[in-house]
Motif scaffolding. Structure first.
Motif, PDB file in Angstrom:
ATOM      1  N   HIS A  60       0.899  -1.311   0.148  1.00 30.57           N
ATOM      2  CA  HIS A  60       0.029  -0.061   0.158  1.00 30.57           C
ATOM      3  C   HIS A  60       0.875   1.286  -0.096  1.00 30.57           C
ATOM      4  N   VAL A  61       0.836   2.037  -1.051  1.00 29.98           N
ATOM      5  CA  VAL A  61       1.883   3.069  -1.161  1.00 29.98           C
ATOM      6  C   VAL A  61       1.400   4.237  -0.377  1.00 29.98           C
ATOM      7  N   THR A  62       2.457   4.715   0.589  1.00 31.88           N
ATOM      8  CA  THR A  62       2.077   5.693   1.488  1.00 31.88           C
ATOM      9  C   THR A  62       2.650   6.969   1.463  1.00 31.88           C
ATOM     10  N   GLN A  63       3.464   7.030   0.354  1.00 30.92           N
ATOM     11  CA  GLN A  63       4.269   8.376  -0.036  1.00 30.92           C
ATOM     12  C   GLN A  63       4.786   8.252  -1.285  1.00 30.92           C
ATOM     13  N   GLY A  64       5.012   9.394  -2.297  1.00 32.91           N
ATOM     14  CA  GLY A  64       5.892   9.353  -3.075  1.00 32.91           C
ATOM     15  C   GLY A  64       5.001   9.192  -4.466  1.00 32.91           C
ATOM     16  N   ASP A  65       3.840   9.337  -4.621  1.00 38.27           N
ATOM     17  CA  ASP A  65       3.173   9.118  -5.763  1.00 38.27           C
ATOM     18  C   ASP A  65       2.415  10.482  -6.174  1.00 38.27           C
ATOM     19  N   GLY A  66       2.607  11.400  -5.413  1.00 39.13           N
ATOM     20  CA  GLY A  66       1.855  12.678  -5.761  1.00 39.13           C
ATOM     21  C   GLY A  66       2.995  13.889  -6.557  1.00 39.13           C
ATOM     22  N   MET A  67       2.573  14.939  -6.907  1.00 38.93           N
ATOM     23  CA  MET A  67       3.415  16.082  -7.499  1.00 38.93           C
ATOM     24  C   MET A  67       2.633  17.366  -6.844  1.00 38.93           C
ATOM     25  N   ARG A  68       3.582  18.296  -6.309  1.00 41.84           N
ATOM     26  CA  ARG A  68       2.833  19.427  -5.855  1.00 41.84           C
ATOM     27  C   ARG A  68       3.833  20.548  -6.252  1.00 41.84           C
ATOM     28  N   ILE A  69       3.204  21.529  -6.229  1.00 33.66           N
ATOM     29  CA  ILE A  69       4.258  23.046  -6.182  1.00 33.66           C
ATOM     30  C   ILE A  69       4.182  23.355  -4.686  1.00 33.66           C
ATOM     31  N   LYS A  70       5.391  23.495  -4.295  1.00 32.60           N
ATOM     32  CA  LYS A  70       5.617  23.683  -2.801  1.00 32.60           C
ATOM     33  C   LYS A  70       5.716  25.130  -2.362  1.00 32.60           C
ATOM     34  N   GLU A  71       6.478  25.873  -3.165  1.00 33.12           N
ATOM     35  CA  GLU A  71       6.695  27.291  -2.841  1.00 33.12           C
ATOM     36  C   GLU A  71       7.356  27.864  -4.106  1.00 33.12           C
ATOM     37  N   LEU A  72       7.181  29.425  -3.983  1.00 32.33           N
ATOM     38  CA  LEU A  72       7.766  30.381  -4.931  1.00 32.33           C
ATOM     39  C   LEU A  72       8.693  31.186  -4.372  1.00 32.33           C
TER      40      LEU A  72
END
Lengths: 306, 113
Positions: free
Chosen positions: B98-110
């Motif tokens: 069961h994947v718990t981390q590492g399957d997403g993609m986000r803009i963190k900050e600028l």
């Protein structure tokens, strides 16, 4: 390609008509170009491509993480903390709300080109036609051949041509839903662009993604293209009538699919001859029933199918 | 090819933030990309440059922070790092992870001005 930003929208067509841009910003953005085009601090370093010489494989995308270094005095940091697919997911949520309000059960059919998506659809429609309303949204880069095949069955079909685009997104489906009068209590099939990579990441607002693998492809497709098999809720193994003439190992293909997605239900079918298709109809019925029990969905469809 | 759509989505989120937060230039964009996410980073970098041409993020530096894949075994509850979806649990050999981390993609900050 759209000349405003390079997006693929400019060539997206629905039933041959251009689709409106999703650039909906009412506020005029002011921007200043960077002072220096060649600020050494901001030079892009090429991320490494690692070569695995023992297996003759090149691995892209193994670059190291960037470091956090806010620079000039005038600069400030702005927290965003949002999923890159936020916009698509917002459109998908709108679609899902619309579909629920109208008791429409939507399935998103995904596969590589040539696995038999349209043939599966035509056969499915033949088995279900006359029992309740069906509608189809077809996605292809070019031509309306698939929509024409669906329309020949008597079922309304809307063709989205994505131009250079490699997948359908939720905004396109939202536009299609506005243009297409779909009766309440319908089944809606969305046939995605034939592509085993890109459509996996884009939620359209559907109830389920259904991945189709055909026996004329390799058993290891699930390992080669894991994202799609991970995202799907059902796998149809199509063209099983050809198995006697092929070296395709069904058990191996299913075990590979289960490595990527443990418990993924698999149905072996032949859309051409009709074998296994009743199990697929039964799966649709069961999922409709589950969705109806969970909340909002088509009691009418469920009773007709059941 | 869907990296083009992802790059456009990133620009849209930046433009939204520009309206809300009143900035006129983006100098650096930090992304968090999971190791399991369906995105090719070099392709994303290329399309980011294309779509941000003549935008508020023109010539902005793109920093990508890799987020390692992590999963928990449904059988023995071992937590492990994974690089692909088809890895087996090192403790019990099960593929039921069961994947718990590492399957997403986000803009963190600028970093903006």
């Amino acid at each position: 390609m759209c000349t405003t930003c390079g997006c693929g929208i400019g060539q997206t067509r629905i039933n041959g008509q251009s689709m409106p841009s999703r650039h909906r910003s009412n506020t005029r953005l002011r921007y200043r170009p960077m002072q220096s085009a060649h600020d050494p601090a901001h030079e892009q370093a090429a991320a490494p491509v690692t070569a695995d010489h023992t297996t003759d494989t090149l691995h892209f995308g193994t670059g190291i993480a960037g470091t956090h270094a806010p620079g000039m005095s005038q600069s400030r940091m702005v927290k965003i903390e949002r999923d890159i697919l936020t916009k698509n997911n917002q459109f998908a949520a709108e679609n899902r709300r619309y579909l629920a309000e109208h008791c429409i059960f939507a399935l998103n059919l995904v596969s590589s080109p040539g696995s038999g998506k349209t043939t599966v659809l035509v056969k499915t429609i033949e088995m279900l036609r006359g029992r309740f309303p069906i509608a189809v949204i077809e996605g292809d880069q070019q031509t309306d051949h698939d929509a024409a095949r669906i329309r020949a069955t008597g079922v309304p079909a809307l063709q989205i041509n994505t131009g250079k685009g490699c997948h359908l997104d939720a905004h396109m489906i939202g536009q299609a839903l506005q243009q297409m009068p779909i009766r309440d209590n319908s089944l809606l099939f969305i046939e995605n662009v034939g592509n085993l990579v890109c459509p996996s990441g884009f939620d359209l607002g559907e109830a389920h993604k259904v991945v189709i693998l055909s026996a004329t492809e390799g058993e290891d497709k699930p390992l080669k293209y894991p994202d799609m098999f991970h995202a799907a809720d059902l796998m149809l193994l199509n063209k099983c009538d050809l198995l006697p003439h092929l070296t395709f190992d069904v058990d191996l293909a299913i075990s590979y699919a289960h490595r990527i997605h443990p418990g993924l239900p698999v149905l072996q079918i032949s859309a051409t001859l009709g074998s296994g298709m009743q199990a697929w109809i039964d799966w649709i019925s069961a999922e409709c029933h589950r969705a109806a029990a969970a909340s909002q969905l088509p009691q009418h469809i469920d009773s007709t199918l059941g | 090819m869907h990296e083009l759509s992802l790059a456009e989505s990133i620009l849209q989120l930046i433009e939204d933030a520009a309206v809300e937060q009143q900035f006129t230039q983006v100098k650096t964009v930090w992304l968090e990309i999971g190791q399991l996410a369906c995105v090719e980073q070099e392709s994303l970098r290329f399309f980011f440059t294309v779509v941000t041409e003549d935008s508020i993020a023109r010539q902005a530096k793109l920093e990508i922070i890799d987020i390692a894949g992590q999963a928990m075994c449904d059988q023995c509850h071992q937590v492990m790092m994974i690089a692909t979806y088809h890895q087996a649990c090192p403790q019990c050999g099960s593929y039921a992870l069961h994947v718990t981390q590492g399957d997403g993609m986000r803009i963190k900050e600028l970093e903006v001005e």
